[in-house]
Design a protein around this motif. Structure first.
Motif, PDB file in Angstrom:
ATOM      1  N   TYR A  92      -0.780 -22.129  22.569  1.00 24.28           N
ATOM      2  CA  TYR A  92      -0.090 -21.002  23.183  1.00 24.28           C
ATOM      3  C   TYR A  92       0.680 -21.367  24.437  1.00 24.28           C
ATOM      4  O   TYR A  92       1.575 -20.620  24.871  1.00 24.28           O
ATOM      5  CB  TYR A  92      -1.101 -19.914  23.566  1.00 24.28           C
ATOM      6  CG  TYR A  92      -1.802 -19.269  22.406  1.00 24.28           C
ATOM      7  CD1 TYR A  92      -1.127 -18.488  21.485  1.00 24.28           C
ATOM      8  CD2 TYR A  92      -3.176 -19.441  22.237  1.00 24.28           C
ATOM      9  CE1 TYR A  92      -1.786 -17.895  20.426  1.00 24.28           C
ATOM     10  CE2 TYR A  92      -3.849 -18.844  21.181  1.00 24.28           C
ATOM     11  CZ  TYR A  92      -3.155 -18.075  20.278  1.00 24.28           C
ATOM     12  OH  TYR A  92      -3.810 -17.485  19.236  1.00 24.28           O
ATOM     13  N   TYR A 100      -5.091 -14.736  27.341  1.00 22.03           N
ATOM     14  CA  TYR A 100      -5.932 -14.430  26.186  1.00 22.03           C
ATOM     15  C   TYR A 100      -7.400 -14.707  26.474  1.00 22.03           C
ATOM     16  O   TYR A 100      -8.283 -13.961  26.026  1.00 22.03           O
ATOM     17  CB  TYR A 100      -5.487 -15.244  24.975  1.00 22.03           C
ATOM     18  CG  TYR A 100      -4.234 -14.746  24.304  1.00 22.03           C
ATOM     19  CD1 TYR A 100      -3.647 -13.537  24.659  1.00 22.03           C
ATOM     20  CD2 TYR A 100      -3.627 -15.479  23.301  1.00 22.03           C
ATOM     21  CE1 TYR A 100      -2.498 -13.083  24.037  1.00 22.03           C
ATOM     22  CE2 TYR A 100      -2.479 -15.038  22.660  1.00 22.03           C
ATOM     23  CZ  TYR A 100      -1.916 -13.839  23.037  1.00 22.03           C
ATOM     24  OH  TYR A 100      -0.781 -13.406  22.406  1.00 22.03           O
ATOM     25  N   ALA A 131     -11.736 -16.300  16.322  1.00 22.24           N
ATOM     26  CA  ALA A 131     -11.145 -15.059  15.809  1.00 22.24           C
ATOM     27  C   ALA A 131     -12.157 -14.285  14.975  1.00 22.24           C
ATOM     28  O   ALA A 131     -12.256 -13.065  15.063  1.00 22.24           O
ATOM     29  CB  ALA A 131      -9.903 -15.382  14.987  1.00 22.24           C
ATOM     30  N   SER A 161      -4.671  -7.857  11.844  1.00 22.85           N
ATOM     31  CA  SER A 161      -4.174  -9.033  11.145  1.00 22.85           C
ATOM     32  C   SER A 161      -4.717 -10.345  11.691  1.00 22.85           C
ATOM     33  O   SER A 161      -4.420 -11.410  11.136  1.00 22.85           O
ATOM     34  CB  SER A 161      -2.641  -9.067  11.204  1.00 22.85           C
ATOM     35  OG  SER A 161      -2.198  -9.080  12.557  1.00 22.85           O
ATOM     36  N   VAL A 162      -5.504 -10.280  12.755  1.00 26.92           N
ATOM     37  CA  VAL A 162      -6.039 -11.510  13.346  1.00 26.92           C
ATOM     38  C   VAL A 162      -7.572 -11.481  13.276  1.00 26.92           C
ATOM     39  O   VAL A 162      -8.165 -11.978  12.333  1.00 26.92           O
ATOM     40  CB  VAL A 162      -5.534 -11.718  14.788  1.00 26.92           C
ATOM     41  CG1 VAL A 162      -6.011 -13.074  15.332  1.00 26.92           C
ATOM     42  CG2 VAL A 162      -4.007 -11.663  14.842  1.00 26.92           C
ATOM     43  N   CYS A 163      -8.209 -10.878  14.252  1.00 27.52           N
ATOM     44  CA  CYS A 163      -9.670 -10.952  14.325  1.00 27.52           C
ATOM     45  C   CYS A 163     -10.363 -10.111  13.267  1.00 27.52           C
ATOM     46  O   CYS A 163     -11.404 -10.512  12.743  1.00 27.52           O
ATOM     47  CB  CYS A 163     -10.143 -10.591  15.718  1.00 27.52           C
ATOM     48  SG  CYS A 163      -9.659 -11.818  16.961  1.00 27.52           S
ATOM     49  N   GLU A 165      -9.143  -9.291  10.219  1.00 27.77           N
ATOM     50  CA  GLU A 165      -8.968  -9.973   8.934  1.00 27.77           C
ATOM     51  C   GLU A 165      -9.810 -11.237   8.862  1.00 27.77           C
ATOM     52  O   GLU A 165     -10.460 -11.514   7.842  1.00 27.77           O
ATOM     53  CB  GLU A 165      -7.497 -10.309   8.702  1.00 27.77           C
ATOM     54  CG  GLU A 165      -7.258 -11.008   7.374  1.00 27.77           C
ATOM     55  CD  GLU A 165      -5.794 -11.226   7.053  1.00 27.77           C
ATOM     56  OE1 GLU A 165      -5.521 -11.981   6.103  1.00 27.77           O
ATOM     57  OE2 GLU A 165      -4.927 -10.644   7.738  1.00 27.77           O
ATOM     58  N   SER A 166      -9.826 -12.022   9.935  1.00 30.82           N
ATOM     59  CA  SER A 166     -10.630 -13.243   9.949  1.00 30.82           C
ATOM     60  C   SER A 166     -12.106 -12.921   9.759  1.00 30.82           C
ATOM     61  O   SER A 166     -12.827 -13.609   9.021  1.00 30.82           O
ATOM     62  CB  SER A 166     -10.429 -13.988  11.274  1.00 30.82           C
ATOM     63  OG  SER A 166      -9.092 -14.406  11.427  1.00 30.82           O
ATOM     64  N   ASP A 187      -3.287  -2.463  14.658  1.00 23.26           N
ATOM     65  CA  ASP A 187      -2.398  -3.605  14.867  1.00 23.26           C
ATOM     66  C   ASP A 187      -1.151  -3.095  15.574  1.00 23.26           C
ATOM     67  O   ASP A 187      -1.090  -1.936  16.000  1.00 23.26           O
ATOM     68  CB  ASP A 187      -2.061  -4.260  13.521  1.00 23.26           C
ATOM     69  CG  ASP A 187      -1.817  -5.754  13.643  1.00 23.26           C
ATOM     70  OD1 ASP A 187      -0.895  -6.152  14.389  1.00 23.26           O
ATOM     71  OD2 ASP A 187      -2.542  -6.523  12.997  1.00 23.26           O
ATOM     72  N   THR A 196      -2.103  -6.771   5.775  1.00 22.33           N
ATOM     73  CA  THR A 196      -3.498  -7.186   5.801  1.00 22.33           C
ATOM     74  C   THR A 196      -4.337  -6.386   4.827  1.00 22.33           C
ATOM     75  O   THR A 196      -5.185  -6.941   4.114  1.00 22.33           O
ATOM     76  CB  THR A 196      -4.070  -7.054   7.224  1.00 22.33           C
ATOM     77  OG1 THR A 196      -3.457  -8.024   8.063  1.00 22.33           O
ATOM     78  CG2 THR A 196      -5.570  -7.273   7.241  1.00 22.33           C
TER      79      THR A 196
END
Length: 221
Positions: A92, A100, A131, A161-163, A165-166, A187, A196
């Motif tokens: 990043y 973050y 995540a 779509s990140v944590c 979904e993971s 989201d 997602t």
């Protein structure tokens, strides 16, 4: 999701996706009933840093209340706070990685949640350093759910779509029955949310609105 006030997404799954599973297994949803006592509501990263999360607070609270009443588990999972990892800094850049790394907020875990959430001291509390809340060695959540003999997880929270979904993917990999709450996850945009939801429904778990999940809980309570 558009406009200044966060709200649940205008979500949808294409009818072709429903038809595909109906043809394969003879029904739209893999999990047509659940045992509340063996079910956990997993609430991911509902901290003030993620402003879109406020739009799903009422639905998360409704699910938490119903599942507690039925004897189930409510689990609050927050981002671990600390210095950014070497990986995050390299990926990043130093400035964004630092932001973050602090996204989880300050104070005790309950103090770090969005204040409007109906969290209780006897709920399960966990941090995650990845995540996914189910990635091996990166959260205490799997051990806590194993102690309670949980076999079904209801995924809510942010970012879809990140944590979220993971977390759903890894939960399915570990053998949990996954129900992803379509209007209990948030989201930045409806199109990202729906991408997602399509992936989860096709390959990892059921996708249901809050109203459906509340009905499933009430049938067995």
């Amino acid at each position: 999701m558009t406009g200044s006030e966060p709200r649940p997404h205008d979500w949808s799954i294409d009818e072709r996706e429903y038809a595909r599973h109906e043809a394969r297994r003879g029904r739209r949803y893999a999990y047509e009933e659940l045992d509340p006592v063996r079910t956990a509501l997993v609430v991911v990263d509902m901290v003030p840093f993620f402003t879109a999360a406020r739009g799903v607070v009422p639905n998360v609270n409704a699910l938490a209340a119903a599942l507690r009443e039925a004897g189930g588990t409510v689990a609050w999972v927050l981002p671990e706070v600390g210095p950014p990892s070497d990986w995050a800094t390299g990926f990043y850049g130093s400035a964004v990685a630092t932001v973050y790394a602090a996204a989880g907020g300050t104070g005790s875990l309950p103090e770090r949640l969005i204040p409007e959430l109906d969290a209780r001291a006897h709920d399960v509390w966990a941090e995650k350093s990845a995540a996914s809340a189910f990635f091996p060695g990166r959260s205490t959540l799997p051990a806590s759910l194993a102690e309670r003999n949980v076999d079904t997880v209801l995924i809510t929270g942010t970012v879809t779509s990140v944590c979220c979904e993971s977390t759903a993917r890894d939960a399915a990999t570990l053998g949990y029955r996954v129900v992803f709450v379509a209007d209990g996850t948030a989201d930045g945009w409806d199109r990202v949310q729906n991408a997602t939801l399509r992936t989860i429904y096709r390959s990892f778990g059921d996708v249901r609105p809050t109203s459906d999940v509340l009905e499933l809980i009430s049938r067995r309570s």
